[in-house]
Write a protein that holds these residues in place. Structure first.
Motif, PDB file in Angstrom:
ATOM      1  N   SER A 121      19.800  -1.917   6.635  1.00 26.88           N
ATOM      2  CA  SER A 121      19.060  -1.380   7.800  1.00 26.88           C
ATOM      3  C   SER A 121      17.571  -1.715   7.744  1.00 26.88           C
ATOM      4  CB  SER A 121      19.218   0.146   7.914  1.00 26.88           C
ATOM      5  OG  SER A 121      20.552   0.517   8.042  1.00 26.88           O
ATOM      6  N   VAL A 122      17.251  -2.940   7.409  1.00 24.23           N
ATOM      7  CA  VAL A 122      15.843  -3.377   7.388  1.00 24.23           C
ATOM      8  C   VAL A 122      15.562  -4.336   8.549  1.00 24.23           C
ATOM      9  CG1 VAL A 122      14.072  -4.600   6.049  1.00 24.23           C
ATOM     10  CG2 VAL A 122      15.614  -2.994   4.907  1.00 24.23           C
ATOM     11  N   SER A 172      11.603  -3.949   9.106  1.00 24.56           N
ATOM     12  CA  SER A 172      10.747  -2.891   8.549  1.00 24.56           C
ATOM     13  C   SER A 172      11.697  -1.895   7.879  1.00 24.56           C
ATOM     14  CB  SER A 172       9.927  -2.208   9.650  1.00 24.56           C
ATOM     15  OG  SER A 172      10.749  -1.829  10.739  1.00 24.56           O
ATOM     16  N   PRO A 173      11.214  -1.150   6.872  1.00 26.65           N
ATOM     17  CA  PRO A 173      12.128  -0.198   6.216  1.00 26.65           C
ATOM     18  C   PRO A 173      12.718   0.770   7.238  1.00 26.65           C
ATOM     19  CG  PRO A 173      10.054  -0.353   5.018  1.00 26.65           C
ATOM     20  CD  PRO A 173       9.857  -1.094   6.297  1.00 26.65           C
ATOM     21  N   PRO A 174      13.907   1.308   6.944  1.00 28.27           N
ATOM     22  CA  PRO A 174      14.519   2.242   7.911  1.00 28.27           C
ATOM     23  C   PRO A 174      13.690   3.523   8.013  1.00 28.27           C
ATOM     24  CG  PRO A 174      15.886   2.036   5.922  1.00 28.27           C
ATOM     25  CD  PRO A 174      14.774   1.043   5.790  1.00 28.27           C
ATOM     26  N   ASP A 175      12.917   3.637   9.063  1.00 27.86           N
ATOM     27  CA  ASP A 175      12.007   4.772   9.257  1.00 27.86           C
ATOM     28  C   ASP A 175      11.721   4.848  10.759  1.00 27.86           C
ATOM     29  OD1 ASP A 175       9.885   6.529   9.471  1.00 27.86           O
ATOM     30  OD2 ASP A 175       8.851   5.789   7.692  1.00 27.86           O
ATOM     31  N   SER A 226       4.390   5.111   8.792  1.00 25.69           N
ATOM     32  CA  SER A 226       5.713   4.549   8.471  1.00 25.69           C
ATOM     33  C   SER A 226       5.746   3.894   7.091  1.00 25.69           C
ATOM     34  CB  SER A 226       6.105   3.493   9.509  1.00 25.69           C
ATOM     35  OG  SER A 226       5.983   4.034  10.782  1.00 25.69           O
ATOM     36  N   ARG A 227       6.933   3.944   6.505  1.00 24.63           N
ATOM     37  CA  ARG A 227       7.137   3.306   5.192  1.00 24.63           C
ATOM     38  C   ARG A 227       6.880   1.814   5.280  1.00 24.63           C
ATOM     39  NH1 ARG A 227      13.074   4.519   4.044  1.00 24.63           N
ATOM     40  NH2 ARG A 227      12.775   3.040   2.359  1.00 24.63           N
ATOM     41  N   ARG A 228       6.348   1.245   4.194  1.00 23.55           N
ATOM     42  CA  ARG A 228       6.045  -0.190   4.147  1.00 23.55           C
ATOM     43  C   ARG A 228       7.116  -0.945   3.375  1.00 23.55           C
ATOM     44  NH1 ARG A 228       1.104  -1.604   6.429  1.00 23.55           N
ATOM     45  NH2 ARG A 228       0.533   0.226   7.615  1.00 23.55           N
ATOM     46  N   MET A 229       7.234  -2.225   3.663  1.00 28.25           N
ATOM     47  CA  MET A 229       8.125  -3.086   2.891  1.00 28.25           C
ATOM     48  C   MET A 229       7.649  -3.112   1.436  1.00 28.25           C
ATOM     49  SD  MET A 229      10.527  -4.526   4.729  1.00 28.25           S
ATOM     50  CE  MET A 229      10.967  -5.973   3.806  1.00 28.25           C
ATOM     51  N   ARG A 230       8.593  -2.997   0.512  1.00 23.98           N
ATOM     52  CA  ARG A 230       8.271  -3.171  -0.915  1.00 23.98           C
ATOM     53  C   ARG A 230       8.667  -4.596  -1.273  1.00 23.98           C
ATOM     54  NH1 ARG A 230       7.299   1.106  -4.378  1.00 23.98           N
ATOM     55  NH2 ARG A 230       6.929  -0.705  -5.713  1.00 23.98           N
ATOM     56  N   TRP A 231       7.728  -5.510  -1.102  1.00 18.83           N
ATOM     57  CA  TRP A 231       8.030  -6.928  -1.323  1.00 18.83           C
ATOM     58  C   TRP A 231       8.397  -7.201  -2.770  1.00 18.83           C
ATOM     59  CZ3 TRP A 231       9.121  -9.491   2.825  1.00 18.83           C
ATOM     60  CH2 TRP A 231       8.542  -9.109   4.036  1.00 18.83           C
ATOM     61  N   ASP A 232       7.821  -6.408  -3.706  1.00 13.21           N
ATOM     62  CA  ASP A 232       8.125  -6.613  -5.129  1.00 13.21           C
ATOM     63  C   ASP A 232       9.559  -6.194  -5.467  1.00 13.21           C
ATOM     64  OD1 ASP A 232       7.342  -4.034  -4.441  1.00 13.21           O
ATOM     65  OD2 ASP A 232       6.621  -3.548  -6.454  1.00 13.21           O
ATOM     66  N   GLU A 233      10.156  -5.363  -4.607  1.00 13.47           N
ATOM     67  CA  GLU A 233      11.532  -4.908  -4.881  1.00 13.47           C
ATOM     68  C   GLU A 233      12.578  -5.717  -4.107  1.00 13.47           C
ATOM     69  OE1 GLU A 233      11.711  -0.758  -3.954  1.00 13.47           O
ATOM     70  OE2 GLU A 233      10.403  -0.205  -5.624  1.00 13.47           O
ATOM     71  N   LEU A 234      12.110  -6.519  -3.149  1.00 16.64           N
ATOM     72  CA  LEU A 234      13.064  -7.203  -2.273  1.00 16.64           C
ATOM     73  C   LEU A 234      13.822  -8.309  -3.009  1.00 16.64           C
ATOM     74  CD1 LEU A 234      14.189  -7.595   0.582  1.00 16.64           C
ATOM     75  CD2 LEU A 234      12.283  -9.124   1.051  1.00 16.64           C
TER      76      LEU A 234
END
Ligand code: NAD
Ligand code: MG
Length: 401
Positions: free
Chosen positions: A254-255, A272-275, A294-302
């Motif tokens: 759901s991104v 964008s993150p589900p928010d 709103s929540r931000r993308m965590r590019w380091d976790e993607l």
């Protein structure tokens, strides 16, 4: 922007009314409003039954009025509201309040066809609406979009997929160059199960959505994929596009909220993150983009985004969505009313999960279709479909087909 990078005029502060303020979307909308005090002023709130939450919201935001759609609890509400706030009761008062001159935008976040009347009243008064209540378009379709056009009112989608598509179509002329709109869906809590594995699922399992925290009705719709069916119909009218150019793809993270494929083969996506606070904010500040909560993308976790085809045998609701998007007329009203009753019956423990799409299909096929209804006809179809859906009984033979 000026050469120094400052805006030449201060951005508008929109005066908004939030209908369904006590629900999941309403609460998220108020959170966005609390982060954007220069952009959004809350002047009206409505709720149905949760008086304590409505009173707490009234104390925090001090709107001009608060409306309670269940008039039987007015005395209790009066005692709990802070002083200086106008207290309104019943649906009629809501329809009048949204038309008041001091309102720029109405956030339609009531659940179900109960939200149509107030959305209609807001559009009739020429107000822009931020539309979370997808049932308004599922039931009213071209009557609603036609009214918005005639009154020069903007219809800003809040549903995340439709907000994504709307964002992707902002470039002038983009809408004329669309080949296909592809809605994503998480697949819900039962993704990967076969029809026979869905037979005995419980209410608790169906309410346990993997990526979104939402009200109970839309959560069950997400489990049957009826939510995606409703969204296909919503997209059909919102973007005036035939069902043959709409598609659905399952995306469990759901991104990615939807895709637009253009005539040259280029595909663009909004992610964008589900928010829900992001699509809500986009509608509230449209056409601006501003920093918000709103929540931000965590590019380091993607690592990966996954996509798969929907299982149409296990989730027959999806095909009903394509069918109704093609039929138009009263079909949306019949499908929606039947589904509202089916979901309520499932949540009350009186209908098995797999009977939901079955009931909806039977009521849809049994209703007297009118290809060009007026609002009165839609209301009649809604009422009759509810009566039939209450009476509907599933037989083991029918379910085994
Ligand atoms: P919810 O059940 O959490 O809240 C519903 C709101 O509507 C509450 O404020 C309730 O008091 C009010 N309400 C209920 N029945 C009413 C009636 N008969 N008359 C007047 N008010 C009534 O629902 P939600 O999840 O916030 O969803 C609201 C709408 O937004 C739905 O149409 C849903 O499909 C849509 N939507 C929700 C989400 C989400 O993430 N929750 C996402 C996309 C679209
Ligand atoms: Mg959605």
């Amino acid at each position: 922007m000026t050469a120094s990078g400052h805006r030449s005029a201060s951005p508008p502060c929109r005066r908004i009314a939030i209908l369904g303020a006590t629900g999941t979307i309403g609460v998220n909308c108020l959170d966005v409003a609390s982060h954007l005090p220069d952009r959004v002023k809350v002047v009206g709130l409505s709720g149905h039954a949760n008086i304590d939450r409505l009173a707490a919201q009234a104390r925090q935001f001090m709107p001009e009025w608060v409306a309670l759609s269940d008039p039987s609890r007015m005395e209790e509400a009066r005692a709990k509201m802070p002083p200086g706030i106008r207290l309104l009761a019943g649906h009629d008062s809501l329809a009048k309040a949204v038309a008041e001159p001091g309102i720029d935008m109405v956030v339609c976040a009531i659940v179900g066809a109960a939200g149509l009347e107030s959305a209609w009243a807001a559009l009739e008064a020429g107000k822009d609406i931020a539309l979370a209540n997808k049932e308004t378009l599922v039931v009213g379709g071209p009557l609603v979009t036609g009214l918005a056009r005639r009154r020069n009112a903007r219809l800003l989608p809040v549903d995340s997929e439709h907000s994504a598509l709307f964002q992707l179509l902002q470039e002038p002329g983009a809408a004329e160059r669309v080949e296909r709109l592809v809605l994503t869906g998480s697949g819900g809590p039962f993704r990967g199960r076969t029809a026979s594995q869905l037979a005995g699922v419980t209410i608790e399992q169906a309410l346990d959505h993997p990526t979104w925290k939402m009200g109970p009705k839309i959560t069950i719709d997400s489990a049957t994929l009826m939510n995606k069916a409703l969204e296909l119909i919503e997209a059909r009218w919102l973007f005036d596009i035939g069902p043959g150019r709409l598609d659905v793809i399952i995306h469990p993270e759901s991104v990615v909220h939807s895709f637009v494929e253009f005539v040259d083969g280029s595909v663009v996506a909004q992610a964008s993150p589900p928010d829900m606070r992001l699509p809500i904010q986009y509608a509230l500040t449209y056409p601006d983009r501003v920093p918000g909560p709103s929540r931000r993308m965590r590019w380091d976790e993607l690592r990966a985004w996954h996509f798969e085809q929907p299982d149409r045998a296990a989730f027959p609701a999806l095909d009903l969505g394509f069918k109704v998007a093609g039929m138009g007329g009263t079909a949306g009203a019949a499908l929606n009313a039947a589904n509202e009753v089916a979901v309520a019956r499932f949540l009350a423990g009186s209908l098995p999960f797999m009977a939901i799409p079955r009931l909806v299909q039977d009521i849809l096929e049994g209703h007297e279709h009118d290809g060009a209804p007026d609002l009165g006809t839609l209301k009649r179809v809604d009422r009759l479909a509810r009566q039939e859906a209450e009476k509907w009984r599933h037989t083991t033979a029918a379910m085994a087909e």
